[in-house]
Every structure is written in structure tokens, then in C-alpha cells.
Scaffold this motif. Sequence first.
Motif, PDB file in Angstrom:
ATOM      1  N   VAL A 276       0.859  -1.182   0.000  1.00 44.77           N
ATOM      2  CA  VAL A 276       0.000   0.000   0.000  1.00 44.77           C
ATOM      3  C   VAL A 276       0.895   1.232   0.000  1.00 44.77           C
ATOM      4  O   VAL A 276       1.677   1.428   0.935  1.00 44.77           O
ATOM      5  N   ARG A 277       0.775   2.047  -1.027  1.00 41.23           N
ATOM      6  CA  ARG A 277       1.576   3.257  -1.121  1.00 41.23           C
ATOM      7  C   ARG A 277       0.759   4.424  -0.561  1.00 41.23           C
ATOM      8  O   ARG A 277      -0.157   4.926  -1.181  1.00 41.23           O
TER       9      ARG A 277
ATOM     10  N   GLY B 253      -5.340   4.779   2.658  1.00 41.35           N
ATOM     11  CA  GLY B 253      -4.328   3.738   2.771  1.00 41.35           C
ATOM     12  C   GLY B 253      -4.421   2.948   4.055  1.00 41.35           C
ATOM     13  O   GLY B 253      -4.313   1.718   4.057  1.00 41.35           O
TER      14      GLY B 253
ATOM     15  N   ALA C 170      -7.510   0.692   3.967  1.00 41.64           N
ATOM     16  CA  ALA C 170      -7.269  -0.497   3.140  1.00 41.64           C
ATOM     17  C   ALA C 170      -6.410  -1.507   3.888  1.00 41.64           C
ATOM     18  O   ALA C 170      -6.704  -2.712   3.888  1.00 41.64           O
ATOM     19  N   ALA C 171      -5.343  -1.034   4.530  1.00 44.66           N
ATOM     20  CA  ALA C 171      -4.457  -1.934   5.264  1.00 44.66           C
ATOM     21  C   ALA C 171      -5.195  -2.628   6.397  1.00 44.66           C
ATOM     22  O   ALA C 171      -5.025  -3.836   6.627  1.00 44.66           O
TER      23      ALA C 171
ATOM     24  N   CYS D 104       0.204  -7.325   4.329  1.00 46.53           N
ATOM     25  CA  CYS D 104       0.384  -6.066   3.600  1.00 46.53           C
ATOM     26  C   CYS D 104       1.438  -5.199   4.284  1.00 46.53           C
ATOM     27  O   CYS D 104       1.620  -5.252   5.504  1.00 46.53           O
TER      28      CYS D 104
ATOM     29  N   VAL E 276       2.574  -1.080   4.380  1.00 45.56           N
ATOM     30  CA  VAL E 276       2.196   0.286   4.055  1.00 45.56           C
ATOM     31  C   VAL E 276       3.444   1.145   4.072  1.00 45.56           C
ATOM     32  O   VAL E 276       4.174   1.171   5.068  1.00 45.56           O
TER      33      VAL E 276
ATOM     34  N   ILE F  89      -1.649  -1.122  -3.979  1.00 49.40           N
ATOM     35  CA  ILE F  89      -2.713  -0.126  -3.863  1.00 49.40           C
ATOM     36  C   ILE F  89      -2.049   1.245  -3.778  1.00 49.40           C
ATOM     37  O   ILE F  89      -1.193   1.470  -2.923  1.00 49.40           O
TER      38      ILE F  89
ATOM     39  N   ALA G 173      -2.431   4.779  -2.710  1.00 50.76           N
ATOM     40  CA  ALA G 173      -3.212   5.695  -1.870  1.00 50.76           C
ATOM     41  C   ALA G 173      -2.346   6.902  -1.550  1.00 50.76           C
ATOM     42  O   ALA G 173      -2.331   7.391  -0.428  1.00 50.76           O
TER      43      ALA G 173
ATOM     44  N   ALA H 114     -11.340   1.876  -0.466  1.00 47.95           N
ATOM     45  CA  ALA H 114     -10.430   1.027   0.306  1.00 47.95           C
ATOM     46  C   ALA H 114     -11.105  -0.282   0.698  1.00 47.95           C
ATOM     47  O   ALA H 114     -10.519  -1.373   0.564  1.00 47.95           O
TER      48      ALA H 114
ATOM     49  N   ALA I  28     -10.133  -4.034  -0.876  1.00 49.29           N
ATOM     50  CA  ALA I  28      -9.622  -4.944   0.150  1.00 49.29           C
ATOM     51  C   ALA I  28     -10.325  -6.298   0.090  1.00 49.29           C
ATOM     52  O   ALA I  28      -9.671  -7.355   0.104  1.00 49.29           O
TER      53      ALA I  28
END
Length: 547
Positions: free
Chosen positions: A10-11, A17, A20-21, A31, A33, A170, A172, A321, A325
Motif C-alpha cells: 500500500v503506497r 491507505g 485499506a491496510a 500487507c 504500508v 494499492i 493511496a 479502500a 480490500a
Amino acid sequence: MQVERTQVLVRGGGYAGLAAAMLLAWRGVACIVAERHAAASRHPKAHGVNRRSMELLRVVPGLESELFAISRAGANEVDVYIAETVAGPRQRTLIRKSDFDGPSISPAQICTAGQDRVEPVFFKHARAQGADIRFSTTLTTFAQDEEGVTATLRDEASNRDYEVRADYMIAADGAHGVTRDALGIEMEGPGVISHSVSILFEADPAKLIPGGGFVLCYLRNPSFSGVFVSCDDPGRGQLNIAIDPDAEPASAYDATRCAAMVRDALGLGAIDVKILDVLFWRKSALIAKRIADRRVFLIGDAAHLMPPVGGLGGQTALQDAADIAWKLAFVLKGHAGPALLDAYQAERLPVAHIALSRQLANYVERLQPARDDVRLRAHEADYLSAAMGYRYRSDAIALDASDDGAETENPLTPSGSPGTRLAHVVLRQNDRLLSSHDFAGRDYTLFVGPRGAAWAEAARRLAGQGEPILAAHLSVDALDEEGRFLEKTGLFDDGALLVRPDGFIAWRSVSLTEDPATQLAAAFAQVRCLPGPVDPARAAQVAEQAS
């Protein structure tokens, strides 16, 4: 160079972000981040989590109650109005708490906490679920191939570079992120519609906001236009004022000038004001032409920029997100075919257009009546329908003859058609009252009418084979004491309704068919984009209905 392995990279570790994580980790997906800043922003930025977003987030144990605990205002305590000054006479009241006391459409309530309070809660729960979150970490390059994404990360504290290999990424990374440009994705829309200065300040709590609750005041003053927003810390407020950067540089807005602007906006006289932070930003209206590129998915401000007039920008980010996910989790665990990920763009991009159109309409109606030129009427819907009644169409939805092609439906009068959100109905399970939405969340749920035992048995057989499906047989697994479920879903008492983990209806059979086991197996494979048998009887039925 050191290479680490994860399932999803996850960017960006902001609003979208971190959400989503958190939801990936809750679903058991590994994941990492990468967030370039050293810590979360202290500026409130977005305010509030609406009912639809809360429906998606509340699956994480303890999250819902914690979000309300960090908010100064109670659930649904919202006061939104237009005035010349915050303390002055109201020109128009847009929302008051009593507006939320009508027919309930969701088991979730509105939380008004600011982004500065929400992000640390997301961070805490994401970490607790197993997400690896790294601040002061810059993603410098990335490349994707047929099997994954390879990215170079830099630990800014140690100036150490290393590689991460992920199945998917992803993006973000926000409005000014570079992922979108690196993928060659263009944006479309009106563009920059105004410039603003956002002032975070403190003042005497007793004078600042009389009474409790969350206050949002749209300021239509002969000298300026803007928005005042109350914050979760007592005595703290946020003021956004439209400015002309060509007329005055940013340096002109020092603490003295900003304090004067706050006093003018509040209309409370010469009160003491302490300036905490000042941000300059642009109100933009832009949407990416694509929000997916093979193994990279754009969410939040990386995918769409909306003027913050109505709150749908932040909600669209959170819902992006949640959507990517659950889809990534199903594909990574082998519960769905890779084509399920194509449904992310097919479903979420139209929602972004609906939300942007509503936000632009709000901007014109609430702040700038003379700017009707920026409206995008083709996708406009009323606020409730835009927030909770948007519809999905993709290969992950088994559309039927009931689909009328409308972009939204009024959530107060749900149809139960595939592609629409499941209606909220109160059901009894033993001594507990639950929402129909409480049965959805992790897996697919097959809701079955009281005389649809054959459907329920077919679903339980699939579950016994390891398939991610739960049977909810009305009159057996739950009681519909008010008799509303069939009415709100369009089912006969022997029908069945297949609901996705996100609470959207994937497939419906309004009544029992000759071979429910075959019918359900085919439909369940179809909506998860898995190869499966085509049911000729159902195909003929749909064709006949359509004609």
C-alpha cells in the motif's frame, strides 16, 4: 539489495491507505504500508464517517465504538447551515439532528470525528490485525509484470534502500501522488475551481460553539466565502476561506491576518484566537480515467479529487479502500477468479462520478450560486441516493430483467435488484435484534425466504465444501418479526438473495427453481468470476423476462 515479500503493498498511509491496510489485515492478507511522512497529519482535513462507510468499517471488532469514543459529538449530532458568520442569523438550515430521526436505513450511525482523530484509530487496528505500517518510508520506483509488483522503498531515517515484491499494489498516495502519472493515467473534469486557505485555531470553547454537537457553517459573507467546521478538541475550530493566490501570496497570511479572518468569520467580536496551523490548497474536481492498471489500483485522492462540500470525497475514499480490500482478499485466497479485480474499476469509477457531481452541486447551492458552470448534471442525484443508493454493474453482479439502468435508487424504497445495496431490516436471532447487514461482512450470505429450505440446504453444502458462503434462512436462522425483508428485497417466501461481503446484492432468484443446488452453484461461481456451468434454464428465463 534486500528483497522482502508481501501480498499487497500500500503506497500511502493516510485516510484511504490505512483503511485499506486495516481491512486487508482483518481478512488475513499480508500487507506493507509505505508512508513518506514521519507521522499522521494533525490537521483535521476530512470530517465524519457516514452510515455507508461505517457499515463497511464496523466489521473490524471494536472499531465502531472507538470511532465514536474519539468524537466530541455524539452519533448523528450534526448541525449544518448557511450564514454570513457562524454566530449570525441563519440564511438556511441544511441539516439538523432531528433529520436523522426518520425511517432508519442502516444499522450504522454517523460519526463526525475528524481525520486527525480517525487515522490513529485506523493505524492502531491495522497494526493489531497484523499490517506492517512504515512511516518515513518513500516508495521511489515500482514496476509490474504478469505475476506481481516490484517496488524500491527508502527508509528516510537510515537512507537505506530495499525492494519489496508484492502480488498487488494499492496506490493511496493522495492528490499529489506520482503513481497515477507513472502509469500514464489522465484525469478529467472541471479541474481547479477555487483556492483556499485552511486555518486551524483555538478560541474560548464557551464562545466558539454554543451547545453541543458537530457544527458545519457555510459562510456566505459579502467580504468572503468559506466554511467553518467544529473540531473534536473543545475550543478548536477549522476555517476554510476562498482566496485569490494571484492577488496575494501565501506570505500575506501570517498569524495576525489569519486571526483577524477567524474573528470576521465567527462574528463574535474581539475574542482571543490562537493560530495552530495554516494550509493552502486547491478545490479541484477531477477523476482519473482509469483507476486500475493490471496489478495496481488507485484509491482515494489518487483516483478522484472533489471539492469538500458535503463529505462524499472522504467517504468515497474509505469505500474504495473497503472495496478493493475484500476483492483482493478473495482473489489471493483462491475464493474468486482474477477477473473479480476488474470489477473494482467497473463498479467504483461510476460511483466517483456520482459523488463528484453531488459535491459540485453542493458547492454551487451552498457557497457559490453564480458558479453553475461547474456542475456535472449528467450524474447528479439527491444527496441520500448519492451517498447510499449508488448501484454497481460488473461481471461480479448477476444482473437480471429488473435492472432499469438507473445509476442510483432511493435507499428509502429499495428494490432488492442485483447491483443494489441490501436493505436494512431488523431481524431477531434468539434474544438478539440484528440488522440484515450484520449477517454480511466476511463471506457471501444467502438470504432465504421461510419456504426456501432447499436454497438454504444448497448453501450449507457449498459451505461444507469450503466455499465462503453463509446461509441465513428466515424463520430458522433469523426471524423477520415485522415482515419487512421480503417486501424490501422483492422475494417471494421461497426465494433467495445472494449478498456480497460489502452488503451489495450479487444475485437474486425471486422464487424456488427446479434445481436450486445447480442454480446456486452456477450463480455463485459467476459472481466470483470463476469458471462454472451455465444454467440454461435461468438463461432462458432471463431472456423471456427481458423480451
